[in-house]
Write a protein that holds these residues in place. Sequence first.
Motif, PDB file in Angstrom:
ATOM      1  N   TYR A  10       0.811  -1.218   0.000  1.00  0.00           N
ATOM      2  CA  TYR A  10       0.000   0.000   0.000  1.00  0.00           C
ATOM      3  C   TYR A  10       0.851   1.279   0.000  1.00  0.00           C
ATOM      4  N   ASP A  11       1.794   1.369   0.913  1.00  0.00           N
ATOM      5  CA  ASP A  11       2.568   2.610   1.046  1.00  0.00           C
ATOM      6  C   ASP A  11       3.304   2.966  -0.239  1.00  0.00           C
ATOM      7  N   GLU A  12       3.921   1.985  -0.864  1.00  0.00           N
ATOM      8  CA  GLU A  12       4.679   2.245  -2.087  1.00  0.00           C
ATOM      9  C   GLU A  12       3.756   2.689  -3.231  1.00  0.00           C
ATOM     10  N   ILE A  13       2.612   2.046  -3.361  1.00  0.00           N
ATOM     11  CA  ILE A  13       1.668   2.410  -4.421  1.00  0.00           C
ATOM     12  C   ILE A  13       1.042   3.774  -4.109  1.00  0.00           C
ATOM     13  N   TYR A  14       0.755   4.047  -2.846  1.00  0.00           N
ATOM     14  CA  TYR A  14       0.215   5.361  -2.471  1.00  0.00           C
ATOM     15  C   TYR A  14       1.210   6.469  -2.829  1.00  0.00           C
ATOM     16  N   ARG A  15       2.479   6.272  -2.516  1.00  0.00           N
ATOM     17  CA  ARG A  15       3.508   7.287  -2.862  1.00  0.00           C
ATOM     18  C   ARG A  15       3.559   7.499  -4.371  1.00  0.00           C
ATOM     19  N   PHE A  16       3.485   6.422  -5.134  1.00  0.00           N
ATOM     20  CA  PHE A  16       3.467   6.511  -6.593  1.00  0.00           C
ATOM     21  C   PHE A  16       2.274   7.360  -7.042  1.00  0.00           C
ATOM     22  N   ALA A  17       1.111   7.093  -6.480  1.00  0.00           N
ATOM     23  CA  ALA A  17      -0.106   7.835  -6.842  1.00  0.00           C
ATOM     24  C   ALA A  17      -0.011   9.290  -6.386  1.00  0.00           C
ATOM     25  N   TYR A  18       0.503   9.517  -5.188  1.00  0.00           N
ATOM     26  CA  TYR A  18       0.586  10.880  -4.661  1.00  0.00           C
ATOM     27  C   TYR A  18       1.522  11.750  -5.497  1.00  0.00           C
ATOM     28  N   ARG A  19       2.626  11.190  -5.930  1.00  0.00           N
ATOM     29  CA  ARG A  19       3.566  11.965  -6.747  1.00  0.00           C
ATOM     30  C   ARG A  19       2.921  12.424  -8.053  1.00  0.00           C
ATOM     31  N   GLN A  20       1.944  11.694  -8.515  1.00  0.00           N
ATOM     32  CA  GLN A  20       1.271  12.060  -9.760  1.00  0.00           C
ATOM     33  C   GLN A  20       0.120  13.021  -9.537  1.00  0.00           C
ATOM     34  N   THR A  21      -0.589  12.867  -8.433  1.00  0.00           N
ATOM     35  CA  THR A  21      -1.770  13.700  -8.211  1.00  0.00           C
ATOM     36  C   THR A  21      -1.458  14.952  -7.413  1.00  0.00           C
ATOM     37  N   GLY A  22      -0.542  14.826  -6.470  1.00  0.00           N
ATOM     38  CA  GLY A  22      -0.201  15.972  -5.625  1.00  0.00           C
ATOM     39  C   GLY A  22      -1.231  16.271  -4.556  1.00  0.00           C
ATOM     40  N   HIS A  23      -2.267  15.451  -4.463  1.00  0.00           N
ATOM     41  CA  HIS A  23      -3.332  15.665  -3.478  1.00  0.00           C
ATOM     42  C   HIS A  23      -3.632  14.362  -2.768  1.00  0.00           C
ATOM     43  N   LYS A  24      -3.757  14.453  -1.462  1.00  0.00           N
ATOM     44  CA  LYS A  24      -3.976  13.268  -0.633  1.00  0.00           C
ATOM     45  C   LYS A  24      -5.218  12.487  -1.067  1.00  0.00           C
ATOM     46  N   GLU A  25      -6.342  13.192  -1.224  1.00  0.00           N
ATOM     47  CA  GLU A  25      -7.595  12.511  -1.554  1.00  0.00           C
ATOM     48  C   GLU A  25      -7.521  11.850  -2.932  1.00  0.00           C
ATOM     49  N   ASP A  26      -6.967  12.567  -3.907  1.00  0.00           N
ATOM     50  CA  ASP A  26      -6.831  11.990  -5.246  1.00  0.00           C
ATOM     51  C   ASP A  26      -5.906  10.784  -5.238  1.00  0.00           C
ATOM     52  N   ALA A  27      -4.836  10.881  -4.454  1.00  0.00           N
ATOM     53  CA  ALA A  27      -3.887   9.763  -4.363  1.00  0.00           C
ATOM     54  C   ALA A  27      -4.553   8.552  -3.704  1.00  0.00           C
ATOM     55  N   MET A  28      -5.368   8.802  -2.695  1.00  0.00           N
ATOM     56  CA  MET A  28      -6.071   7.699  -2.038  1.00  0.00           C
ATOM     57  C   MET A  28      -7.056   7.046  -3.005  1.00  0.00           C
ATOM     58  N   ASP A  29      -7.762   7.867  -3.782  1.00  0.00           N
ATOM     59  CA  ASP A  29      -8.701   7.325  -4.774  1.00  0.00           C
ATOM     60  C   ASP A  29      -7.975   6.497  -5.827  1.00  0.00           C
ATOM     61  N   LEU A  30      -6.866   7.038  -6.338  1.00  0.00           N
ATOM     62  CA  LEU A  30      -6.103   6.325  -7.356  1.00  0.00           C
ATOM     63  C   LEU A  30      -5.524   5.028  -6.794  1.00  0.00           C
ATOM     64  N   THR A  31      -5.029   5.073  -5.575  1.00  0.00           N
ATOM     65  CA  THR A  31      -4.480   3.873  -4.929  1.00  0.00           C
ATOM     66  C   THR A  31      -5.561   2.804  -4.793  1.00  0.00           C
ATOM     67  N   GLN A  32      -6.749   3.215  -4.378  1.00  0.00           N
ATOM     68  CA  GLN A  32      -7.859   2.263  -4.259  1.00  0.00           C
ATOM     69  C   GLN A  32      -8.211   1.679  -5.627  1.00  0.00           C
ATOM     70  N   GLU A  33      -8.245   2.528  -6.639  1.00  0.00           N
ATOM     71  CA  GLU A  33      -8.554   2.062  -7.992  1.00  0.00           C
ATOM     72  C   GLU A  33      -7.504   1.053  -8.473  1.00  0.00           C
ATOM     73  N   ILE A  34      -6.241   1.321  -8.163  1.00  0.00           N
ATOM     74  CA  ILE A  34      -5.155   0.412  -8.553  1.00  0.00           C
ATOM     75  C   ILE A  34      -5.341  -0.942  -7.887  1.00  0.00           C
ATOM     76  N   PHE A  35      -5.593  -0.947  -6.578  1.00  0.00           N
ATOM     77  CA  PHE A  35      -5.724  -2.229  -5.883  1.00  0.00           C
ATOM     78  C   PHE A  35      -6.986  -2.985  -6.280  1.00  0.00           C
ATOM     79  N   LEU A  36      -8.059  -2.280  -6.578  1.00  0.00           N
ATOM     80  CA  LEU A  36      -9.252  -2.962  -7.086  1.00  0.00           C
ATOM     81  C   LEU A  36      -8.952  -3.648  -8.415  1.00  0.00           C
TER      82      LEU A  36
END
Length: 178
Positions: free
Chosen positions: A28-54
Amino acid sequence: MEQEQRWIKAIQKRGDPQAADQLIRAHYDEIYRFAYRQTGHKEDAMDLTQEIFLAVLRALPTYDRKKSAFRTWLFRVAANKSIDARRRAKPPALDLDDLTLPLETDFAAQVEDRLLLEKIEAYVSALDPQTQAVYRLRLYGEKTFPEIAAILGQSQPAVKAQYYRLMGRLRKEFASDD
């Protein structure tokens, strides 16, 4: 990782929710960091991370450890989901409240930098998915060329050529006319 393979088998054979939870927690942490670096926003990164794991859990029955390591496969899914998210996203509005105002020149530089980054991101988002994946894995995922080559199933020279070609295009397209 032996434990990781047991979780994957449990998910593939029985749809084991505890194994799925453990597998997600492990990455989770590694994928969240990957998503956060692209979105720059916590909520967007959390959404993208969830979408990735789904997407990972849905596609896990097709995962074959003989073809690639799980982490390599995971980042392939993450890169593809990131590209999909960029296609759906509307350009972010520049929120002036987010910028600090220590000096007027700093403020102007921050606005210019942010606008430039948005222009570069829009430019890259219009490119083919393979080039986008190389760009995103290198810059946001901080992956090495050998890692990117493994994730995308390409040769290392091909990945390097795509990356450096893109960097040349970006320099040419966005070079400052000072």
